[in-house]
Design a protein around this motif. Structure first.
Motif, PDB file in Angstrom:
ATOM      1  N   LEU A 104      -4.541  -7.622  14.252  1.00  0.00           N
ATOM      2  CA  LEU A 104      -4.970  -7.413  15.635  1.00  0.00           C
ATOM      3  C   LEU A 104      -3.829  -6.882  16.490  1.00  0.00           C
ATOM      4  N   ALA A 105      -2.648  -7.443  16.334  1.00  0.00           N
ATOM      5  CA  ALA A 105      -1.491  -6.991  17.108  1.00  0.00           C
ATOM      6  C   ALA A 105      -1.155  -5.542  16.773  1.00  0.00           C
ATOM      7  N   ALA A 106      -1.212  -5.187  15.489  1.00  0.00           N
ATOM      8  CA  ALA A 106      -0.906  -3.813  15.084  1.00  0.00           C
ATOM      9  C   ALA A 106      -1.939  -2.836  15.644  1.00  0.00           C
ATOM     10  N   ILE A 107      -3.203  -3.213  15.602  1.00  0.00           N
ATOM     11  CA  ILE A 107      -4.260  -2.341  16.135  1.00  0.00           C
ATOM     12  C   ILE A 107      -4.096  -2.176  17.642  1.00  0.00           C
ATOM     13  N   ALA A 108      -3.807  -3.265  18.342  1.00  0.00           N
ATOM     14  CA  ALA A 108      -3.622  -3.185  19.796  1.00  0.00           C
ATOM     15  C   ALA A 108      -2.413  -2.322  20.148  1.00  0.00           C
ATOM     16  N   GLU A 109      -1.327  -2.446  19.378  1.00  0.00           N
ATOM     17  CA  GLU A 109      -0.146  -1.625  19.639  1.00  0.00           C
ATOM     18  C   GLU A 109      -0.448  -0.149  19.357  1.00  0.00           C
ATOM     19  N   PHE A 110      -1.193   0.114  18.286  1.00  0.00           N
ATOM     20  CA  PHE A 110      -1.597   1.475  17.955  1.00  0.00           C
ATOM     21  C   PHE A 110      -2.449   2.064  19.082  1.00  0.00           C
ATOM     22  N   GLU A 111      -3.392   1.270  19.597  1.00  0.00           N
ATOM     23  CA  GLU A 111      -4.250   1.721  20.691  1.00  0.00           C
ATOM     24  C   GLU A 111      -3.417   2.030  21.931  1.00  0.00           C
ATOM     25  N   HIS A 112      -2.445   1.179  22.236  1.00  0.00           N
ATOM     26  CA  HIS A 112      -1.561   1.407  23.376  1.00  0.00           C
ATOM     27  C   HIS A 112      -0.788   2.714  23.201  1.00  0.00           C
ATOM     28  N   ASP A 113      -0.248   2.933  22.009  1.00  0.00           N
ATOM     29  CA  ASP A 113       0.498   4.164  21.741  1.00  0.00           C
ATOM     30  C   ASP A 113      -0.378   5.404  21.899  1.00  0.00           C
ATOM     31  N   LEU A 114      -1.638   5.308  21.465  1.00  0.00           N
ATOM     32  CA  LEU A 114      -2.566   6.436  21.629  1.00  0.00           C
ATOM     33  C   LEU A 114      -2.825   6.726  23.108  1.00  0.00           C
ATOM     34  N   ILE A 115      -2.987   5.683  23.906  1.00  0.00           N
ATOM     35  CA  ILE A 115      -3.221   5.862  25.338  1.00  0.00           C
ATOM     36  C   ILE A 115      -2.014   6.538  25.986  1.00  0.00           C
ATOM     37  N   VAL A 116      -0.815   6.087  25.631  1.00  0.00           N
ATOM     38  CA  VAL A 116       0.409   6.694  26.175  1.00  0.00           C
ATOM     39  C   VAL A 116       0.481   8.165  25.773  1.00  0.00           C
ATOM     40  N   GLU A 117       0.203   8.453  24.516  1.00  0.00           N
ATOM     41  CA  GLU A 117       0.258   9.839  24.026  1.00  0.00           C
ATOM     42  C   GLU A 117      -0.755  10.725  24.754  1.00  0.00           C
ATOM     43  N   GLY A 125      -2.039  14.817  28.830  1.00  0.00           N
ATOM     44  CA  GLY A 125      -2.777  15.205  30.035  1.00  0.00           C
ATOM     45  C   GLY A 125      -1.847  15.618  31.163  1.00  0.00           C
ATOM     46  N   LEU A 126      -0.751  14.881  31.335  1.00  0.00           N
ATOM     47  CA  LEU A 126       0.220  15.239  32.377  1.00  0.00           C
ATOM     48  C   LEU A 126       0.879  16.580  32.073  1.00  0.00           C
ATOM     49  N   ALA A 127       1.210  16.816  30.813  1.00  0.00           N
ATOM     50  CA  ALA A 127       1.824  18.093  30.434  1.00  0.00           C
ATOM     51  C   ALA A 127       0.854  19.246  30.685  1.00  0.00           C
TER      52      ALA A 127
END
Length: 188
Positions: free
Chosen positions: A109-122, A127-129
């Protein structure tokens, strides 16, 4: 080997009864209660609970989001507990790190949540670029043009208007007026 509960509500208006009932039904001998937002760095009841726990004990929460401010923080707390030989249970999510399967499930669960967070940041950075490539820039809208700032300064220097009256005239807050008064808006 004791089960120690931790309950948290974000505001004084929220009711703890549901969490307390679940923790008592889960066999908690003692429950530490927090009335603070999870994003705050200082959570004295959690600090007290962590200090109270001994090797072989289990920290019990109703849900993981009651314990950690973020996935990273939750993982740090869980890792700290594991190093001390303290288990972690999240009752409504069926997580129990005192068992091999529970530890695996928690880490997945922690790995999936961290992966999801990284995807959102990316995606946000992409989008900003793309927006910058089209000539758009971020930030809030300009509330006071240089001309309005000069007018506000002139009104202030007349000493016939209060800062609130000046703010009302330009439809901004007093803080905005004060910010512009402290910056030199006169051309050099």
């Amino acid at each position: 080997m004791a089960s120690i509960g931790y309950a948290r509500v974000s505001t004084r208006d929220q009711i703890l009864d549901g969490q307390l009932d679940q923790l008592r039904a889960g066999g908690c001998e003692k429950v530490f209660v927090e009335h603070a937002s999870g994003v705050l760095a200082k959570r004295p009841a959690l600090d007290d609970a962590l200090a109270y726990l001994r090797g072989g004990d289990t920290l019990v929460v109703t849900k993981l989001d009651r314990l950690g401010r973020s996935v990273r923080n939750l993982k740090e707390v869980a890792d700290g507990l594991e190093l001390r030989g303290v288990g972690l249970k999240a009752l409504s999510q069926g997580i129990d790190t005192t068992t091999p399967g529970g530890r695996l499930f928690f880490h997945m669960l922690a790995a999936i949540a961290e992966f999801e967070h990284d995807l959102i940041v990316e995606r946000t950075q992409d989008g900003l670029a793309a927006a910058r490539a089209r000539g758009r820039v971020g930030g809030g809208r300009v509330k006071m043009t240089a001309t309005k700032a000069r007018q506000a300064r002139a009104m202030y220097e007349e000493k016939t208007y209060t800062v609130q009256q000046i703010a009302d005239t330009f439809g901004v807050s007093r803080g905005t007026i004060y910010r512009h008064l402290t910056h030199d808006t006169h051309p050099a």
